[in-house]
Motif scaffolding. Structure first.
Motif, PDB file in Angstrom:
ATOM      1  N   ALA A  69       6.724 -12.987  -3.954  1.00  0.00           N
ATOM      2  CA  ALA A  69       7.282 -11.702  -3.521  1.00  0.00           C
ATOM      3  C   ALA A  69       8.808 -11.744  -3.474  1.00  0.00           C
ATOM      4  O   ALA A  69       9.477 -10.810  -3.946  1.00  0.00           O
ATOM      5  CB  ALA A  69       6.722 -11.323  -2.147  1.00  0.00           C
ATOM      6  N   LEU A  70       9.368 -12.819  -2.929  1.00  0.00           N
ATOM      7  CA  LEU A  70      10.824 -12.938  -2.883  1.00  0.00           C
ATOM      8  C   LEU A  70      11.418 -13.094  -4.269  1.00  0.00           C
ATOM      9  O   LEU A  70      12.489 -12.534  -4.555  1.00  0.00           O
ATOM     10  CB  LEU A  70      11.246 -14.108  -1.985  1.00  0.00           C
ATOM     11  CG  LEU A  70      11.038 -13.951  -0.487  1.00  0.00           C
ATOM     12  CD1 LEU A  70      11.482 -15.213   0.243  1.00  0.00           C
ATOM     13  CD2 LEU A  70      11.772 -12.732   0.052  1.00  0.00           C
ATOM     14  N   ALA A  71      10.761 -13.847  -5.136  1.00  0.00           N
ATOM     15  CA  ALA A  71      11.273 -14.025  -6.497  1.00  0.00           C
ATOM     16  C   ALA A  71      11.373 -12.678  -7.211  1.00  0.00           C
ATOM     17  O   ALA A  71      12.390 -12.374  -7.848  1.00  0.00           O
ATOM     18  CB  ALA A  71      10.385 -14.988  -7.283  1.00  0.00           C
ATOM     19  N   ILE A  72      10.339 -11.869  -7.092  1.00  0.00           N
ATOM     20  CA  ILE A  72      10.361 -10.543  -7.717  1.00  0.00           C
ATOM     21  C   ILE A  72      11.436  -9.666  -7.090  1.00  0.00           C
ATOM     22  O   ILE A  72      12.242  -9.035  -7.783  1.00  0.00           O
ATOM     23  CB  ILE A  72       8.974  -9.870  -7.618  1.00  0.00           C
ATOM     24  CG1 ILE A  72       7.951 -10.635  -8.463  1.00  0.00           C
ATOM     25  CG2 ILE A  72       9.049  -8.400  -8.036  1.00  0.00           C
ATOM     26  CD1 ILE A  72       6.512 -10.246  -8.205  1.00  0.00           C
ATOM     27  N   ALA A  73      11.485  -9.644  -5.765  1.00  0.00           N
ATOM     28  CA  ALA A  73      12.456  -8.802  -5.062  1.00  0.00           C
ATOM     29  C   ALA A  73      13.886  -9.229  -5.372  1.00  0.00           C
ATOM     30  O   ALA A  73      14.758  -8.379  -5.619  1.00  0.00           O
ATOM     31  CB  ALA A  73      12.202  -8.857  -3.556  1.00  0.00           C
ATOM     32  N   PHE A  74      14.154 -10.516  -5.386  1.00  0.00           N
ATOM     33  CA  PHE A  74      15.513 -10.987  -5.656  1.00  0.00           C
ATOM     34  C   PHE A  74      15.894 -10.774  -7.116  1.00  0.00           C
ATOM     35  O   PHE A  74      17.050 -10.477  -7.426  1.00  0.00           O
ATOM     36  CB  PHE A  74      15.671 -12.459  -5.263  1.00  0.00           C
ATOM     37  CG  PHE A  74      15.593 -12.718  -3.783  1.00  0.00           C
ATOM     38  CD1 PHE A  74      15.638 -11.694  -2.846  1.00  0.00           C
ATOM     39  CD2 PHE A  74      15.472 -14.008  -3.303  1.00  0.00           C
ATOM     40  CE1 PHE A  74      15.570 -11.940  -1.478  1.00  0.00           C
ATOM     41  CE2 PHE A  74      15.414 -14.281  -1.940  1.00  0.00           C
ATOM     42  CZ  PHE A  74      15.457 -13.238  -1.032  1.00  0.00           C
ATOM     43  N   PHE A  75      14.944 -10.926  -8.036  1.00  0.00           N
ATOM     44  CA  PHE A  75      15.215 -10.673  -9.454  1.00  0.00           C
ATOM     45  C   PHE A  75      15.639  -9.223  -9.660  1.00  0.00           C
ATOM     46  O   PHE A  75      16.630  -8.943 -10.327  1.00  0.00           O
ATOM     47  CB  PHE A  75      13.977 -11.002 -10.301  1.00  0.00           C
ATOM     48  CG  PHE A  75      14.161 -10.692 -11.755  1.00  0.00           C
ATOM     49  CD1 PHE A  75      14.890 -11.545 -12.572  1.00  0.00           C
ATOM     50  CD2 PHE A  75      13.622  -9.539 -12.308  1.00  0.00           C
ATOM     51  CE1 PHE A  75      15.074 -11.250 -13.913  1.00  0.00           C
ATOM     52  CE2 PHE A  75      13.796  -9.239 -13.650  1.00  0.00           C
ATOM     53  CZ  PHE A  75      14.530 -10.105 -14.462  1.00  0.00           C
TER      54      PHE A  75
END
Length: 156
Positions: free
Chosen positions: A68-74
């Protein structure tokens, strides 16, 4: 090289802190619910439960938080190219949105709370963990970027 030197280390630190906070908030929410019904929980039991939860949640909730963080930060990195002035705020919002989407989506799809500590005020504590993760990611990437700019480049 930018990914390995600035983004990945920043992501790993922010993810670990975010997951640790989310797990801690979950554990303390659950313990608080037990105390509310009259169960006496000593400090050593709290500490033991917190550690057991951290280890037990790491492979599942930890992985979900990482994705979830990887997607949000990307998405935020892409958006940040257009709105650099509000970089830190965007990453904080991204962390909050990541947790909101995960917790609501899982509850909606499976009709269960995947994290018992995400009920009531515990839901907002989970969002706080996401906000802290976004803030830490923003600060670390800025610090490493500044450090990279200040360091002399090796001559060829």
């Amino acid at each position: 090289m930018l990914f390995l030197t600035r983004i990945l280390p920043s992501f790993l630190v922010s993810w670990l802190l975010t997951f640790t906070l989310a797990s801690l908030f979950h554990s303390q929410y659950v313990v608080n619910q037990l105390v509310n019904v009259g169960v006496v929980v000593g400090f050593s039991d709290r500490a033991s439960l917190t550690l057991d939860d951290w280890l037990g949640l790491l492979p599942t909730y930890g992985a979900i938080i990482a994705v979830a963080l990887a997607i949000a930060f990307f998405v935020t990195v892409k958006l940040n190219k257009k709105v650099q002035k509000y970089s830190t705020q965007l990453f904080i919002i991204a962390g909050i949105v990541a947790f909101t989407v995960v917790l609501i989506a899982i509850e909606s799809i499976m009709n269960i709370h995947i994290i018992a500590g995400a009920r009531g005020w515990g839901f907002y504590a989970q969002l706080l963990a996401g906000a802290v993760g976004g803030f830490v990611f923003a600060m670390l990437t800025k610090a490493l970027k500044t450090k990279a700019i200040k360091e002399p480049q090796p001559s060829s």
